[in-house]
Design an enzyme around this catalytic site. Structure first.
Site, mmCIF file in Angstrom:
data_model
loop_
_atom_site.group_PDB
_atom_site.id
_atom_site.type_symbol
_atom_site.label_atom_id
_atom_site.label_comp_id
_atom_site.label_asym_id
_atom_site.label_seq_id
_atom_site.Cartn_x
_atom_site.Cartn_y
_atom_site.Cartn_z
ATOM 1 C CD GLU A 174 52.960 48.825 12.922
ATOM 2 O OE1 GLU A 174 53.401 48.613 11.785
ATOM 3 O OE2 GLU A 174 53.230 49.842 13.583
ATOM 4 C CG ASP A 210 53.840 53.234 14.876
ATOM 5 O OD1 ASP A 210 53.482 52.781 13.770
ATOM 6 O OD2 ASP A 210 55.026 53.504 15.146
#
Length: 574
Positions: free
Chosen positions: A291, A256
C-alpha cells in the site's frame, strides 16, 4: 540457504531445554529476565547495545523483561499469557507442512477478510470453516487483515503492539497455522496484512525501554516514526516477516502504508526486506503487495514487490457512481470517467503531473507495468470503514450499478479484490471499532467526531467505536441480504468466465490497451495480449447507441445497450 542473522530480539530455543533471550536497548543500563515467579536473571549487554542471556525452561513458561527497573512483556513475544500488558510465553515455532506449491499471482482473486467479523465467533477456526464457501465461488486467495496482538479484544488490527504475537481473541498460533493449512487444502493462497510503520496507542512498551528504536525527528499520522537506519530495528521486522512466511506458511504479505517506511539508507529497509524474503528457499511463489500512496513503479520494476493496491481505480469508480467530491475524492470528482479510463488502461491515474486544479503531482508513469502489478477493488476496509457510518458502496450506489461494477472488476485483467461479503451483495456496514478504556477511549470518540465534522454531508450521527454493537454490526454473513443467492450466482458466473477465458490470456502477456469514451458514463476498452484481445463495454449510468458497442458483443453480458447500467465482455482470439 541464508546465514542466520544476529539475534537482537525475543526468546529462541537453544536446544536441550534452553532458550536464548535478547533485547536491543542501547540506552538502557541493565536488563534481566524473570521466569514465572522466579528471581531475575541478568542479561549481559554487548558493545552494540544488545542484552543477551541463556536460560533453562520449558516451552509455555511465562516470562517478563525488566529494563532499568521497568517490567514489561517481551516486545518480540511470540505469544502472551493474556493481555498485551501481561507476561509473554516461551513459544516454539509453528511448521505448516504439506504439498502446497502456491499459484501464479496473475491468477489471484482476493477476498479481504477481518477475522473478528468474518464469522460470528471471530476466530481462526470459524474462519477456516467459512473458506469453502469462498472457494466454491472461484475466490482463490484470502487477504487477512492484521492479526498481531493489540490492546483489548476488538479492533481492525492496525493498532498492533506485539507484531510477533497472534491476537488471542482470534485463537492461538497453532490455530492460525491450522487456518493457513485449511486454505491451502482448498487451493487458496493466504496473504497477511502486516503493519511495519507504527505501533498502536496502548501497550507499546518499546518507546520506553528502547527509545533508539524511533526517530525523534519525525512522526507518522499514527504516532512516532520508526528509525529504519538501525540494523536491529530492521531485523525486528524482517524476522517478523520471515516468521509468517516460513513458520506459518503464508503465501505473501500486504505491507501497510509503505510510504511511511522512510529510510535514507542504501539499501533502504523495504529493499532489504524484499531481498531477504525472496532469498528464502520456498516451495511456492512469494507475493509482496504494497500500500503506497506515492504511486511509484520502481519497486515493481525491480521485482521487489509484485503489486500495489490501486486506490486510484476505486476513487474514480466511487466518484462516478456517487458524485462525492470531498476529501481524497476531490481530485477524482472532476472527470471520474476519464480517470477510470486511465485506470483501466494504465493502472494508476496520478502519474507525476497534476491532472486538474484539485490534483497533486504525485506518482510516475505506470502504463508499462503488467496488469497484475495492480490490485483493484470496488471497496476495501479503508474505503468503507473510513466513512462516518461505514457504508458500503452498495448502499451508496445501489445494486443495479454494483452488479455492473462487480462484473467490470472481476473480468478485467488486473488482480481483483473483494471485501468480505461483497461476493453476496452484503449491505452491512464496516464502521470503525476498537476496544480501549478510560481516557484513550474518550480520545478516540472525540477524534472520530472531529474528523468527520468538516464534511458537508455529516449530520452528527456516528457509531460509537467502543460499543460492542458497532463491532457486531460489521459481520456481513450474520444477516445476508435477500438477494444473496443471486449475488453468489453472479460471482460464480463471473469468476468461471475469468478462469476459463481470461486467465489463459493473462499467461500470454499483455502487449497494449486502448480505451474509448462512448458516452457520459460509458467506456469501451480493448486489452491486447499475446493470445488475443479482451474487449469490454461498460455503462455506469447512461445508455449508449447499439453501434457504439462495436465488435462481436456475444460474450458475457449483463443488460443491454438500451439500459443505463449494462456490461459486456468478449475475447477475440488470434
Amino acid at each position: 540457504m541464508q546465514a542466520e542473522a544476529p539475534q537482537y530480539w525475543g526468546a529462541r530455543p537453544a536446544g536441550d531445554g534452553r532458550w536464548s533471550v535478547a533485547l536491543w536497548s542501547p540506552d538502557a543500563s541493565e536488563a534481566s529476565v524473570i521466569l514465572g515467579d522466579g528471581e531475575p536473571v541478568a542479561l549481559t549487554k554487548d558493545a552494540g547495545g544488545t542484552f543477551r542471556a541463556e536460560i533453562a525452561a520449558e516451552a509455555g513458561t511465562p516470562y517478563r523483561l525488566v529494563v532499568d527497573g521497568q517490567t514489561v512483556p517481551d516486545p518480540a513475544s511470540r505469544q502472551q499469557r493474556d493481555t498485551v500488558h501481561g507476561p509473554s510465553l516461551l513459544a516454539l515455532s509453528q511448521q505448516v507442512q504439506g504439498g502446497w506449491t502456491g499459484r501464479a499471482w496473475c491468477e489471484a482473486v482476493i477476498s479481504e477478510i477481518q477475522i473478528g467479523t468474518f464469522t460470528a465467533d471471530g476466530t481462526f477456526a470459524a474462519a477456516a470453516r467459512r473458506l469453502p464457501d469462498l472457494a466454491a465461488l472461484g475466490i482463490n486467495t484470502v487477504e487477512v487483515m492484521p492479526i498481531a496482538q493489540f490492546a483489548g479484544d476488538r479492533g481492525w488490527g492496525y493498532d498492533g503492539v506485539l507484531p510477533h504475537a497472534v491476537h488471542p481473541a482470534y485463537g492461538t498460533p497453532d490455530d492460525f497455522a491450522d487456518f493457513v493449512r485449511a486454505a491451502h487444502g482448498l487451493g487458496m493462497s493466504v496473504i497477511l496484512d502486516v503493519v511495519y510503520n507504527h505501533f498502536g496507542p496502548e501497550g507499546a512498551y518499546l518507546g520506553g525501554i528502547s527509545p533508539a528504536f524511533f526517530d525523534a525527528g519525525r512522526a507518522t499520522p499514527w504516532g512516532p516514526a520508526i528509525d529504519f537506519t538501525q540494523a536491529p530495528v530492521r531485523e525486528f521486522f524482517i524476522q517478523n516477516a520471515m516468521m509468517w512466511i516460513s513458520d506459518f506458511g503464508v503465501d505473501g504479505l500486504r505491507l501497510d502504508a509503505v510510504h511511511q517506511l522512510k529510510d535514507p539508507s542504501s539499501p533502504e529497509f523495504l529493499e532489504e526486506l524484499a531481498l531477504r524474503l525472496r532469498a528464502l528457499d520456498l516451495p511456492r511463489p512469494l507475493h509482496l503487495i504494497a500500500e503506497d500512496e506515492r504511486n511509484l513503479p520502481g519497486h515493481r520494476d525491480d521485482g521487489l514487490t509484485d503489486a500495489q493496491w490501486n486506490d486510484d481505480y476505486h476513487h474514480a469508480l466511487h466518484c462516478l457512481l456517487t458524485g462525492e467530491d470531498e476529501g481524497y475524492y476531490a481530485p477524482f470528482a472532476v472527470d471520474p470517467l476519464g480517470d477510470l479510463a486511465v485506470a483501466l488502461t494504465e493502472g494508476h491515474v496520478a502519474q507525476g503531473a497534476p491532472r486538474n486544479a484539485r490534483a497533486d503531482a504525485r506518482g510516475a508513469p505506470s502504463a508499462h507495468l503488467p496488469p497484475d502489478a495492480f490490485v483493484n477493488a470496488n471497496q476495501t476496509h479503508d474505503q468503507i470503514g473510513n466513512r462516518a457510518l461505514g457504508e458500503r458502496l452498495m448502499t451508496l450506489a445501489g445494486p443495479e450499478a454494483m452488479r455492473v461494477a462487480h462484473a467490470l472488476l472481476l473480468t478485467s485483467p488486473f488482480v481483483p479484490m473483494l471485501f468480505q461479503g461483497e461476493e453476496i451483495g452484503a449491505r452491512t456496514p464496516f464502521p470503525f471499532f476498537c476496544d480501549f478504556d478510560g481516557d484513550l477511549a474518550e480520545a478516540v470518540r472525540k477524534g472520530r467526531l472531529a474528523e468527520f465534522s468538516a464534511f458537508g454531508g455529516f449530520g452528527g450521527d456516528l457509531p460509537d467505536p467502543l460499543d460492542p454493537e458497532t463491532f457486531k454490526s460489521a459481520r456481513p454473513y450474520d444477516t445476508p441480504p435477500a438477494d444473496a443467492e443471486n449475488w453468489r450466482g453472479l460471482t460464480r458466473r463471473l469468476l468461471d468466465w475469468r478462469s476459463t477465458n481470461l486467465v489463459p490470456l493473462l499467461h500470454s502477456g499483455q502487449t497494449g490497451a486502448d480505451v474509448w469514451v462512448i458516452g457520459p458514463k460509458a467506456l469501451r476498452v480493448c486489452w491486447t495480449f499475446g493470445a488475443g484481445d479482451l474487449n469490454t463495454v461498460v455503462q455506469l449510468g447512461q445508455a449508449v447507441p447499439q453501434d457504439l458497442w462495436g465488435g462481436d458483443a456475444t460474450g458475457l453480458r449483463l443488460g443491454a445497450p438500451e439500459d443505463n447500467f449494462a456490461f459486456c465482455t468478449w475475447i477475440t482470439q488470434r
